[in-house]
Structures are given as structure tokens and as C-alpha cells.
Design a protein around this motif. Structure first.
Motif, PDB file in Angstrom:
ATOM      1  N   PRO A  48       0.796  -1.230   0.000  1.00 29.24           N
ATOM      2  CA  PRO A  48       0.000   0.000   0.000  1.00 29.24           C
ATOM      3  C   PRO A  48       0.829   1.282   0.000  1.00 29.24           C
ATOM      4  CG  PRO A  48      -0.924  -1.588   1.534  1.00 29.24           C
ATOM      5  CD  PRO A  48       0.377  -2.154   1.085  1.00 29.24           C
ATOM      6  N   THR A  49       1.990   1.273   0.659  1.00 30.82           N
ATOM      7  CA  THR A  49       2.814   2.487   0.672  1.00 30.82           C
ATOM      8  C   THR A  49       3.434   2.738  -0.689  1.00 30.82           C
ATOM      9  OG1 THR A  49       3.258   2.161   3.022  1.00 30.82           O
ATOM     10  CG2 THR A  49       4.696   3.675   1.856  1.00 30.82           C
ATOM     11  N   THR A  50       3.799   1.676  -1.403  1.00 21.51           N
ATOM     12  CA  THR A  50       4.240   1.817  -2.794  1.00 21.51           C
ATOM     13  C   THR A  50       3.156   2.499  -3.619  1.00 21.51           C
ATOM     14  OG1 THR A  50       5.913   0.095  -3.050  1.00 21.51           O
ATOM     15  CG2 THR A  50       4.402   0.387  -4.891  1.00 21.51           C
ATOM     16  N   VAL A  51       1.918   2.039  -3.492  1.00 20.18           N
ATOM     17  CA  VAL A  51       0.809   2.624  -4.244  1.00 20.18           C
ATOM     18  C   VAL A  51       0.647   4.096  -3.879  1.00 20.18           C
ATOM     19  CG1 VAL A  51      -1.675   2.512  -4.691  1.00 20.18           C
ATOM     20  CG2 VAL A  51      -0.347   0.391  -4.432  1.00 20.18           C
ATOM     21  N   ALA A  52       0.713   4.414  -2.598  1.00 21.06           N
ATOM     22  CA  ALA A  52       0.554   5.798  -2.153  1.00 21.06           C
ATOM     23  C   ALA A  52       1.635   6.706  -2.737  1.00 21.06           C
ATOM     24  CB  ALA A  52       0.587   5.853  -0.626  1.00 21.06           C
ATOM     25  N   CYS A  53       2.864   6.213  -2.788  1.00 24.73           N
ATOM     26  CA  CYS A  53       3.957   7.031  -3.313  1.00 24.73           C
ATOM     27  C   CYS A  53       3.826   7.241  -4.821  1.00 24.73           C
ATOM     28  CB  CYS A  53       5.298   6.392  -2.965  1.00 24.73           C
ATOM     29  SG  CYS A  53       5.710   6.481  -1.198  1.00 24.73           S
ATOM     30  N   ALA A  54       3.402   6.207  -5.546  1.00 23.61           N
ATOM     31  CA  ALA A  54       3.148   6.372  -6.981  1.00 23.61           C
ATOM     32  C   ALA A  54       1.995   7.346  -7.212  1.00 23.61           C
ATOM     33  CB  ALA A  54       2.841   5.016  -7.615  1.00 23.61           C
ATOM     34  N   GLN A  55       0.960   7.243  -6.403  1.00 21.73           N
ATOM     35  CA  GLN A  55      -0.163   8.170  -6.502  1.00 21.73           C
ATOM     36  C   GLN A  55       0.277   9.606  -6.221  1.00 21.73           C
ATOM     37  OE1 GLN A  55      -2.866   6.378  -3.703  1.00 21.73           O
ATOM     38  NE2 GLN A  55      -3.978   5.250  -5.293  1.00 21.73           N
ATOM     39  N   GLN A  56       1.160   9.786  -5.254  1.00 18.64           N
ATOM     40  CA  GLN A  56       1.646  11.121  -4.924  1.00 18.64           C
ATOM     41  C   GLN A  56       2.354  11.746  -6.120  1.00 18.64           C
ATOM     42  OE1 GLN A  56       1.053  12.824  -2.133  1.00 18.64           O
ATOM     43  NE2 GLN A  56       2.203  14.624  -2.835  1.00 18.64           N
ATOM     44  N   ALA A  57       3.199  10.964  -6.783  1.00 21.54           N
ATOM     45  CA  ALA A  57       3.902  11.471  -7.957  1.00 21.54           C
ATOM     46  C   ALA A  57       2.922  11.843  -9.062  1.00 21.54           C
ATOM     47  CB  ALA A  57       4.896  10.425  -8.456  1.00 21.54           C
ATOM     48  N   ALA A  58       1.942  10.977  -9.315  1.00 21.56           N
ATOM     49  CA  ALA A  58       0.950  11.255 -10.353  1.00 21.56           C
ATOM     50  C   ALA A  58       0.143  12.501 -10.024  1.00 21.56           C
ATOM     51  CB  ALA A  58       0.030  10.051 -10.526  1.00 21.56           C
ATOM     52  N   ALA A  59      -0.236  12.654  -8.766  1.00 21.74           N
ATOM     53  CA  ALA A  59      -1.021  13.817  -8.350  1.00 21.74           C
ATOM     54  C   ALA A  59      -0.239  15.110  -8.536  1.00 21.74           C
ATOM     55  CB  ALA A  59      -1.454  13.657  -6.895  1.00 21.74           C
TER      56      ALA A  59
END
Length: 410
Positions: A48-59
Motif C-alpha cells: 500500500p505504501t508503494t501505491v501511495a507514493c506512486a499516486q503522490q507522484a501522479a497527483a
């Protein structure tokens, strides 16, 4: 999350989309498939933290570039090569995925080479650790971020031998990454003047009782016991090592792959004194702390990203910068061209600072040898490391001409 769940990543908003709607998006939509361990032994070091960090970059990227949409897909590879490769194949053939990201298993990452080349897609690897990914198995469609087995083994082994840890024994997970990590570390131990007294391999992912393996390590006479594993398996090894009193006998514990997430998970009373290398620490400098403050709202309580998860943010951000320069439609048509541009563009982000991607696909940046603090030395949950030494970006990774990568011209 499953492989059929999709979410647009905007400024704090994720909206689930059905597959038919996702396929209807314009050609300016970049689809990133985050394939990681969402339920197994490496869930905490990626997941889940991997997903959150990828989402942060996309955002962050979409906030600055609203004309380009980014869609994140998530799948659990279950640490099974056949499962992971089937997901990747479906993503490419049916779901319009342009890039796979994280790929937290070396066997899957190595196997995916032929898929990404055949479909001319992109692979951004952060958690799979085999140094072969930029060596004999390198690809013009692949970038390896964060770390690899050569980097961590070089930093940890060389520094420990120089400070008295001259006799080594390896406890190794029996799969591609474990083999590579042990081989790299053994080479550096010997190069620094140390000796390898022995090693033992255990079945990866199918045991939680390491007593027999630890007893072999204890009886070897080694003063460094090195663990070529990660996640819950590393945590269980260290807990059981304490039960056997291995540290009290003078042996130093070294993790060839260790993360802040592992240390927090096992607690400082278990991890104290452990030596390990990371290429990112949230409290390293002002920029890393700024990243932590931005991503924190997406994370569970008392979760601090490790170097792989920081890499998920950094590699996605750099990839999207290259997409912007090339144009989204052309980027979707030609993954190899995106990677070529990523190599030409200097990297710069709050997690790793300034750096570059070499011809072999290896992203380079400094590496840091840390020692885990004692409980009395820590002031908060995430305050776990003492910095022991730093290797520069040019020292931290295998020399370009030593990897046998076909992309490197002699």
C-alpha cells in the motif's frame, strides 16, 4: 486492490473506474500498472505504501500538467512468477497499460523483460533487487531505481570488514534475489580482506522457523551473520537470532537488504545495532523531510517510506516528465523512446536529489550505511537510524563496464 481496480489519481481524490470507461479515455491518458506485493511477506516493504507514493507522484504531476491524465492500476503478484507475468500480459494486451512499476520480485522482473520488449512498453523497477536487471538481463525498455543487490552488498560488506567484521556467514532466501545478494556480498567481503565461512539457503516464502539455519550460523564461528532476505522473513530471523543470543556472542547482524519499514516493524529492541544500507531516509535532509510531509496524508499511522517506496515516487515522477517532453501519444506508442529520453534528462527529486540514469538503465545516487539506534537513543517512531558512512553516486553502484550489459558500448 485487485488487477481490475483502477483509480484516477488527482489532488487528493481517487475515483474508481470500470474497465470499459478506462479504455474510453483519451490518448493523453498514461496508464501505470503498479504490480507489487499487497498481501504477502513483502507487503510492508512495498504494498500500500508503494501505491501511495506512486499516486503522490501522479497527483503532483497532474496538478502541474492538467492536459495529461494519469491512471494508476494496482495488482498483487502474490510473489509468484506465473501470476505476475499473467497480470502484466493482460495489462499490455487488454487494459492499455503503458508502464509497469515497482515489480517487487526479481523473478517476475527478469521474466517481464521479454514482454516489455515485445510490446515496446516500459518497466520501472524499484523493489526487485537483482543486479542482473542492469547487467546481463538489461533492457532498453527498463529503468532500475532505488537500489540493487550489488549496491547494498558493496556498501555493507566493505564497511563492516573495514571495522572488524572479517568472518562472514550467509543466511539466504533461495530465489533469484537472494542468490545475487549473497554472491555480490561474498565478493566484496573477500575483496576487502575478509573470509566467508559458509552459507545456508532456506525455502523462500514457505517457512517461519529459522532455528536450524541460525544454529548453523552460530556454530560457524562467524563474527558477521548476513541475511540475504527482506520483509517478514528478515524480521523473523532477527527475532529468533536474539532468542538464541547470537548478538551476545559477539556476532554482528547485517541485513543485505533492510528497510526502515522492517526496523519499525520489529522494534528497536530487536533491531538495535543492525547494520544496513539504504539510499533514502525520510529524515536525511530538508528535501526528504519535505517529501515525507507531502505524502504523509496518504499513509497509515506511523508509516515511513523506505528507499524502494521513495523510488516509486521518484521514478514515476521522472517518467512522467519524459512523457511530457515527448508527448503522451508518442510515449504510449514507443516505450523505448521514453526510456531513452529518461536517460538523457538529469533526475532531480526530493527523495534522492540530483542524479542520472546510465546507459544500462541503472539510476545512480548516493548510498548510506546506517546503524539502527538503541531504544534510548530514539525520539520518535521514525527516528531509527544513525548515519555511519556515505558512498557517492559514482561509488555506490557497479561500474558501468562490469555489468555485461549489451547496451553499453565498449
Amino acid at each position: 486492490m485487485t488487477m481490475t481496480r483502477r483509480s484516477f489519481v488527482g489532488a487528493g481524490l481517487a475515483t474508481a473506474l470500470a474497465p470499459r470507461l478506462a479504455r474510453a479515455q483519451s490518448d493523453n491518458t498514461i496508464r501505470i500498472g503498479v504490480i507489487t506485493d499487497m498481501s504477502g511477506i513483502y507487503r510492508d516493504v512495498s504494498g500500500p505504501t508503494t501505491v501511495a507514493c506512486a499516486q503522490q507522484a501522479a497527483a503532483e504531476f497532474m496538478a502541474a500538467n492538467p492536459s495529461i491524465k494519469v491512471e494508476i492500476l494496482v495488482a498483487d503478484h502474490q510473489n509468484k512468477a506465473d501470476v505476475g507475468l499473467a497480470i502484466i500480459r493482460k495489462w499490455f494486451d487488454q487494459d492499455g497499460v503503458d508502464v509497469i512499476e515497482n515489480v517487487g520480485n526479481s523473478s517476475i522482473a527478469l521474466g517481464a523483460k521479454y514482454l516489455i520488449e515485445d510490446k515496446n512498453k516500459v518497466a520501472l523497477i524499484t523493489t526487485a533487487g537483482s543486479s542482473d536487471l542492469t547487467g546481463k538481463s538489461c533492457s532498453a525498455n527498463l529503468v532500475h531505481w532505488s537500489w540493487d543487490s550489488w549496491c547494498l552488498a558493496h556498501s555493507t560488506a566493505t564497511s563492516l570488514v573495514r571495522t572488524g567484521g572479517s568472518k562472514w556467514f550467509f543466511l539466504t532466501a533461495d530465489y533469484a534475489f537472494g542468490h545475487a545478494a549473497e554472491a555480490d556480498a561474498a565478493k566484496f567481503v573477500k575483496a576487502a580482506g575478509g573470509t566467508v565461512l559458509g552459507s545456508v539457503r532456506y525455502p523462500f516464502g514457505s517457512t517461519s522457523d529459522f532455528s536450524s539455519f541460525l544454529l548453523q550460523a552460530q556454530s560457524s564461528g562467524a563474527n558477521v551473520i548476513a541475511f540475504a532476505n527482506s520483509g517478514n522473513e528478515l524480521i523473523n530471523c532477527l527475532k529468533q537470532a536474539q532468542e538464541f543470543g547470537l548478538d551476545q556472542g559477539g556476532a554482528r547482524m547485517a541485513a543485505l537488504v533492510g528497510y526502515v519499514t522492517d526496523v519499525i516493524g520489529m522494534g528497536l529492541s530487536t533491531a538495535k545495532g543492525l547494520s544496513l544500507t539504504e539510499t533514502f531516509y525520510w529524515d536525511l535532509n530538508e528535501r526528504t523531510r519535505a517529501f515525507m510531509n507531502r505524502v504523509k496524508p496518504r499513509l497509515a499511522a506511523n508509516v515511513y517510506p523506505n528507499m524502494s517506496q521513495a523510488g516509486d515516487y521518484a521514478c514515476v515522477l521522472h517518467y512522467l516528465k519524459a512523457v511530457k517532453e515527448l508527448g503522451a501519444e508518442q510515449a504510449k506508442r514507443n516505450g523505448r523512446e521514453v526510456v531513452e529520453l529518461m536517460k538523457k534528462m538529469p533526475t532531480d527529486d526530493d527523495c534522492f536529489g540530483q542524479g542520472m540514469i546510465r546507459a544500462d538503465g541503472r539510476k545512480i545516487h548516493p548510498a548510506y550505511l546506517f546503524e539502527v539506534k538503541k531504544p534510548a537513543e530514539s525520539t520518535s517512531t521514525g527516528d531509527v537510524y544513525k548515519l555511519v558512512s556515505t558512498l557517492s553516486a559514482t561509488e555506490a553502484f557497479r561500474p558501468l563496464d562490469e555489468g555485461s550489459c549489451a547496451l553499453v558500448r565498449s
